[in-house]
Design an enzyme around this catalytic site. Structure first.
Site, short mmCIF file in Angstrom:
data_model
loop_
_atom_site.label_atom_id
_atom_site.label_comp_id
_atom_site.label_asym_id
_atom_site.label_seq_id
_atom_site.Cartn_x
_atom_site.Cartn_y
_atom_site.Cartn_z
N ARG A 190 0.80 -1.23 0.00
CA ARG A 190 0.00 0.00 0.00
C ARG A 190 0.83 1.28 0.00
NH1 ARG A 190 -2.22 -1.35 6.00
NH2 ARG A 190 -0.26 -1.10 7.14
N GLU A 191 2.14 1.16 0.14
CA GLU A 191 2.99 2.35 0.28
C GLU A 191 3.36 2.89 -1.09
OE1 GLU A 191 6.04 0.87 2.97
OE2 GLU A 191 4.54 0.30 4.44
N GLU A 389 11.65 5.84 5.54
CA GLU A 389 10.19 6.01 5.62
C GLU A 389 9.88 7.39 5.05
OE1 GLU A 389 7.99 3.79 6.52
OE2 GLU A 389 9.07 2.34 7.77
O1 0X9 Z 1 7.49 -2.10 10.16
C1 0X9 Z 1 8.09 -2.08 9.08
O2 0X9 Z 1 8.23 -3.09 8.37
C2 0X9 Z 1 8.68 -0.77 8.57
N1 0X9 Z 1 7.72 0.29 8.76
S1 0X9 Z 1 6.35 0.35 7.84
O3 0X9 Z 1 5.46 1.36 8.41
N2 0X9 Z 1 6.74 0.85 6.38
O4 0X9 Z 1 5.77 -0.95 7.77
C3 0X9 Z 1 9.95 -0.45 9.34
C4 0X9 Z 1 11.04 -1.46 9.27
C5 0X9 Z 1 12.35 -0.92 9.73
N3 0X9 Z 1 13.30 -1.91 10.04
C6 0X9 Z 1 14.65 -1.72 9.97
N4 0X9 Z 1 15.15 -0.63 9.50
N5 0X9 Z 1 15.44 -2.69 10.43
ZN ZN Z 2 6.65 -0.41 4.82
#
Ligand code: 0X9
Ligand code: ZN
Length: 431
Positions: A190-191, A389
């Site tokens: 969805r992103e 993000e």
């Molecule tokens: O939760 C996630 O998978 C990511 N955020 S999202 O809102 N796009 O779903 C963040 C993952 C970050 N993990 C690392 N950088 N290790």
């Molecule tokens: Zn994500």
């Protein structure tokens, strides 16, 4: 063409447009509530509710800090029990959206309208969102247009047998095995700003080569605009807010696994992923039991000897997230990665006053286990591994309007470019 022929054609076009709009039936009477937990207790209560109620969609960013606002989307029939539960726990909440359907329809109508003038394989990144087929057609056209600088490779297939394509951009000097900057998009379906950003980066490097030559002097860029091919298609055809893959699970009611919890490095911690198939952060039965995760793993490993920077594009949250997700200890090279993130965040603040937070995922956001970034650092030998993000937009953060694309991608390019310059400065030209 006769007048009758022309009218029939117009009628058919109209019917096609209507059927496209009505293929989209979800979210009728879906409510969206907003809550701001007041302390750590409320924060953990919310986390518990999110676990217990898989049909309520708690939308990110669920940060560690207490002050962050949470939105939750629920179907009409769940509204009464949600309100009763929130009231029972004295959780303050407010109704933000009473019926999501017309809003989603309006956005869809906007980008379909904008796309009418489209002449594939040319695309205008700033003018619309694109389907997987359109993105692939565009990618496939690049080697012909830039024979010395663009190469497209099919690395594998999604569960529903959609191709996952990889574009390698070089400066065409014929030098082989340069160090690599590897960027992926659309791990989460969805992103939508994430594939737009990947396409924008491609256009900067290919069409604006002169301005960006230094970025390609000693480095190749490898770009995978859409990892979660099935999920992305599903967000276009059925359910705009789908996140996971489309492979069935052991639970007949719930489809899909979170690719970003399915990777085989420190996979399976309960803090940071879920063993429940109905949850949005479901990690799968086993690491890499999703074809899309296998494909991305293979892409990472294929480049691991020369992988200097792995950047995974997500939304939303305005943050640069570094490993580790699975633990609160910091990796050995944390300071180096922070210096790269710092260069990006500073460049953005100077250019647009855009504020990014950056640091270890585990501190800045929440624990994650089995994500691609931890794997890139822990196994695939990346010097710098990072999730970006991108900024929020639209009603729920994942759904910016077409008119927001330009602001987001031009700002983000300033950051990506500055980080690339810093990576190249730090890690030099030898792989
Ligand atoms: O939760 C996630 O998978 C990511 N955020 S999202 O809102 N796009 O779903 C963040 C993952 C970050 N993990 C690392 N950088 N290790
Ligand atoms: Zn994500």
């Amino acid at each position: 063409m006769t007048l009758i022929g022309l009218s029939i054609l117009l009628l058919l076009l109209l019917l096609l447009q209507i059927s496209l709009l009505f293929a989209w039936q979800d979210y009728k009477d879906y409510h969206v509530y907003e809550l701001t937990p007041r302390d750590a207790n409320e924060q953990s209560l919310l986390r518990q509710l999110a676990r217990e109620q898989p049909h309520w969609d708690f939308l990110g960013p669920r940060r560690r800090q207490n002050d962050s606002t949470v939105r939750v989307m629920v179907p009409h029939e769940e509204v009464a029990s949600l309100v009763a539960l929130f009231d029972g726990h004295r959780l303050q909440h407010r109704l933000l959206i009473e019926d999501l359907a017309p809003l989603v329809q309006a956005q869809r109508a906007e980008y379909l309208r904008r796309k009418q003038r489209l002449q594939l394989p040319h695309i205008d990144v700033l003018a619309a969102f694109y389907t997987l087929a359109e993105i692939n057609e565009y990618l496939d056209s690049l080697p012909e247009r830039y024979p010395r600088r663009a190469q497209v490779k099919l690395f594998g297939w999604s569960y529903e047998r959609r191709p996952i394509k990889v574009l390698t951009i070089s400066n065409g000097d014929g030098r082989r095995n340069k160090p690599v900057i590897l960027i992926d998009g659309t791990v989460h379906a969805r992103e939508w700003i994430s594939p737009s950003m990947a396409l924008y980066i491609i256009q900067q490097l290919l069409e604006h080569f002169e301005e960006n030559q230094e970025l390609l002097q000693d480095y190749d860029w490898v770009i995978v605009p859409v990892v979660n091919a099935d999920g992305y298609e599903h967000t276009h055809s059925e359910a705009r807010y789908w996140r996971k893959t489309r492979k069935p699970t052991s639970d007949p009611e719930c489809v899909g696994t979170d690719i970003n919890r399915n990777f085989g490095y420190e996979w399976g911690h309960d803090e940071g992923s879920s063993s429940l198939p109905c949850e949005d952060i479901y990690r799968g039965e086993r690491p890499f039991d999703q074809p899309e995760s296998q494909v991305l793993r293979d892409i990472l490993l294929h480049h691991s000897e020369r992988l200097r920077w792995y950047l995974s594009l997500h939304s939303f949250g305005n943050s640069l997230l570094l490993p580790w997700g699975y633990t609160n200890t910091l990796p050995n090279n944390y300071d180096d990665m922070m210096a790269v993130a710092d260069a990006g965040a500073m460049a953005i603040v100077h250019a647009t006053n855009g504020i990014y937070s950056y640091g270890s995922t585990n501190y800045v956001l929440y624990p994650t286990s089995g994500d691609t970034v931890d794997y890139a650092l822990g196994v695939a030998n990346a010097s710098v591994a990072m999730t970006m993000e991108l900024p929020a937009g639209g009603f729920l953060g994942f759904d910016p309007w077409v008119s927001h694309i330009e602001g987001i991608v031009t700002e983000s390019w300033v950051g990506v470019r500055a980080m690339a310059v810093e990576v190249i400065r730090r890690y030099g030209s030898h792989s």
